[in-house]
Design a protein around this motif. Structure first.
Motif, short mmCIF file in Angstrom:
data_model
loop_
_atom_site.label_atom_id
_atom_site.label_comp_id
_atom_site.label_asym_id
_atom_site.label_seq_id
_atom_site.Cartn_x
_atom_site.Cartn_y
_atom_site.Cartn_z
N ARG A 199 -25.20 69.52 56.12
CA ARG A 199 -25.30 69.23 57.54
C ARG A 199 -26.12 70.34 58.21
NH1 ARG A 199 -18.95 68.37 58.73
NH2 ARG A 199 -19.02 70.44 57.74
N TYR A 200 -26.79 70.01 59.29
CA TYR A 200 -27.72 70.95 59.93
C TYR A 200 -27.04 72.28 60.27
CZ TYR A 200 -31.45 72.72 62.91
OH TYR A 200 -32.44 73.50 63.46
N ASP A 201 -25.90 72.23 60.94
CA ASP A 201 -25.22 73.46 61.35
C ASP A 201 -24.75 74.28 60.16
OD1 ASP A 201 -25.68 72.87 64.00
OD2 ASP A 201 -23.65 72.16 64.41
N ASP A 202 -24.33 73.60 59.08
CA ASP A 202 -23.91 74.31 57.87
C ASP A 202 -25.09 75.02 57.23
OD1 ASP A 202 -21.28 73.47 58.20
OD2 ASP A 202 -21.52 71.73 56.88
N ALA A 203 -26.23 74.33 57.15
CA ALA A 203 -27.43 74.95 56.56
C ALA A 203 -27.90 76.13 57.39
CB ALA A 203 -28.54 73.91 56.45
N LYS A 204 -27.81 76.02 58.70
CA LYS A 204 -28.21 77.12 59.58
C LYS A 204 -27.31 78.33 59.39
CE LYS A 204 -29.04 78.16 64.48
NZ LYS A 204 -29.01 77.60 65.86
N ALA A 205 -26.00 78.10 59.29
CA ALA A 205 -25.06 79.20 59.08
C ALA A 205 -25.27 79.84 57.71
CB ALA A 205 -23.62 78.69 59.22
N LEU A 206 -25.55 79.01 56.70
CA LEU A 206 -25.77 79.53 55.36
C LEU A 206 -27.04 80.37 55.30
CD1 LEU A 206 -24.40 79.31 52.56
CD2 LEU A 206 -26.00 77.45 52.04
N TRP A 207 -28.05 79.98 56.07
CA TRP A 207 -29.30 80.74 56.14
C TRP A 207 -29.04 82.17 56.60
CZ3 TRP A 207 -34.49 79.99 55.15
CH2 TRP A 207 -35.38 80.88 55.76
N SER A 208 -28.16 82.32 57.57
CA SER A 208 -27.86 83.66 58.10
C SER A 208 -27.07 84.51 57.12
CB SER A 208 -27.08 83.53 59.42
OG SER A 208 -27.83 82.83 60.39
N LEU A 209 -26.37 83.87 56.21
CA LEU A 209 -25.48 84.57 55.29
C LEU A 209 -26.19 85.04 54.02
CD1 LEU A 209 -22.54 85.39 54.52
CD2 LEU A 209 -22.30 83.08 53.55
N LEU A 210 -27.17 84.27 53.54
CA LEU A 210 -27.77 84.52 52.23
C LEU A 210 -29.08 85.30 52.31
CD1 LEU A 210 -27.18 81.03 50.55
CD2 LEU A 210 -25.71 83.06 50.48
N ARG A 211 -29.49 85.84 51.14
CA ARG A 211 -30.73 86.58 51.01
C ARG A 211 -31.40 86.21 49.69
NH1 ARG A 211 -29.29 87.06 55.39
NH2 ARG A 211 -29.02 88.94 56.69
N VAL A 212 -32.68 86.51 49.56
CA VAL A 212 -33.36 86.33 48.28
C VAL A 212 -32.64 87.17 47.23
CG1 VAL A 212 -35.48 86.84 47.00
CG2 VAL A 212 -35.62 85.78 49.27
N GLY A 213 -32.40 86.57 46.07
CA GLY A 213 -31.69 87.25 45.00
C GLY A 213 -30.24 86.86 44.87
N ASP A 214 -29.69 86.22 45.90
CA ASP A 214 -28.30 85.77 45.81
C ASP A 214 -28.19 84.63 44.79
OD1 ASP A 214 -27.26 87.57 47.61
OD2 ASP A 214 -27.47 86.22 49.33
N SER A 215 -27.04 84.54 44.13
CA SER A 215 -26.83 83.57 43.06
C SER A 215 -26.39 82.21 43.60
CB SER A 215 -25.79 84.08 42.08
OG SER A 215 -26.25 85.24 41.41
N VAL A 216 -26.79 81.17 42.87
CA VAL A 216 -26.34 79.81 43.14
C VAL A 216 -25.84 79.24 41.81
CG1 VAL A 216 -26.97 77.51 43.96
CG2 VAL A 216 -28.09 79.54 44.95
N HIS A 217 -24.58 78.82 41.79
CA HIS A 217 -23.98 78.30 40.56
C HIS A 217 -23.58 76.85 40.80
CE1 HIS A 217 -21.92 78.51 36.70
NE2 HIS A 217 -20.91 77.87 37.25
N LEU A 218 -24.09 75.95 39.93
CA LEU A 218 -23.82 74.52 40.07
C LEU A 218 -23.19 73.98 38.80
CD1 LEU A 218 -27.07 75.12 41.10
CD2 LEU A 218 -26.56 72.98 42.26
N TRP A 219 -22.28 73.01 38.97
CA TRP A 219 -21.66 72.35 37.82
C TRP A 219 -21.24 70.93 38.21
CZ3 TRP A 219 -19.31 75.72 41.06
CH2 TRP A 219 -18.08 75.36 41.61
N GLY A 220 -20.98 70.11 37.19
CA GLY A 220 -20.53 68.74 37.43
C GLY A 220 -21.68 67.78 37.63
N SER A 221 -21.36 66.61 38.17
CA SER A 221 -22.38 65.59 38.42
C SER A 221 -21.94 64.68 39.55
CB SER A 221 -22.64 64.76 37.16
OG SER A 221 -21.47 64.07 36.76
N ARG A 222 -22.91 64.17 40.27
CA ARG A 222 -22.62 63.26 41.37
C ARG A 222 -22.55 61.83 40.86
NH1 ARG A 222 -23.84 62.26 47.03
NH2 ARG A 222 -24.53 60.13 47.33
N LYS A 223 -21.58 61.11 41.32
CA LYS A 223 -21.49 59.68 41.02
C LYS A 223 -21.77 58.91 42.30
CE LYS A 223 -20.31 60.17 36.71
NZ LYS A 223 -20.47 61.65 36.67
N GLY A 224 -22.45 57.83 42.17
CA GLY A 224 -22.83 57.05 43.34
C GLY A 224 -24.29 56.71 43.22
#
Length: 225
Positions: A199-224
């Motif tokens: 969501r727009y507001d969530d992405a905006k808040a996340l932008w303020s929190l993160l920096r280059v070099g921060d980790s992103v960990h993903l798992w699982g799969s989307r159904k639909g």
């Protein structure tokens, strides 16, 4: 970008309805409460703390509709479909942060993306410092890649030429895949082309929190879709 759930059967063409009990501020009657059982009835009952009998009731409908209104789901008619299931997972996760698992702990910031439940949160050491919030990951044929990645590029006002469209607050973590805002309702299909939509507001808040070099960990799969 999305959740790991079974595909929803199509809704019945006719359903029992109950007249709404309230109106909007503009005087319009709210959607009628659907008393027919939805394809995700039992799952929605579980995540909203309702009696798990797999059958729609007036109480179920009122509770589901209240949740739908909170997450701006249209129509907010109390029907337990796939969209309502996804929202119910978010509602449960927000109230049970300690139950969120799957993301590695460490001294640095890590963005956790649970594709099974279509959730995103940020962990620092043992503390969740952001979220959980709803996410939408890749549709069939464009699955979001799992694993441990790092944010390598951030573009606040990015426009995609590959899949034409605006991607505000883009934070790229794996080739062309990025965390970014979406203008579409977050719980709906189809999924993304591989990015993690927020969501727009969530992405905006996340932008303020993160920096280059921060980790992103993903798992699982989307159904639909």
């Amino acid at each position: 970008m999305t959740l790991a759930v079974a595909s929803a059967p199509s809704a019945a063409s006719t359903s029992e309805v109950r007249p709404a009990d309230d109106t909007t501020d503009g005087g319009d009657v709210t959607p009628e409460c659907r008393l027919s059982t939805g394809p995700f009835q039992r799952q929605v009952e579980k995540y909203l703390g309702l009696r798990q009998d797999g059958k729609q009731s007036a109480k179920d409908c009122a509770t589901i509709r209240k949740m739908q209104q909170k997450y701006e789901i249209d129509p907010a008619d109390g029907y337990a479909d796939l969209v309502s299931y996804r929202a119910a997972v978010v509602a449960w996760a927000a109230a049970h942060k300690k139950s969120l698992t799957g993301c590695p702990e460490g001294p640095k910031v890590v963005v956790c993306v649970d594709q099974n439940r279509q959730l995103l949160w940020v962990r620092k050491r043992k503390q969740i410092v952001f979220g959980p919030v709803p996410a939408r990951t890749g549709r069939p044929g464009y699955a979001t890649r799992n694993g441990r990645h790092k944010i390598y590029r951030r573009v606040k006002d990015f426009y995609s030429n590959l899949f034409p469209g605006s991607m505000p607050y883009s934070q790229f973590f794996d080739r062309g895949e990025a965390l970014h805002a979406s203008y579409r309702p977050i719980f709906e299909d189809p999924g993304s082309h591989g990015c993690v939509n927020l969501r727009y507001d969530d992405a905006k808040a996340l932008w303020s929190l993160l920096r280059v070099g921060d980790s992103v960990h993903l798992w699982g799969s989307r159904k639909g879709q």
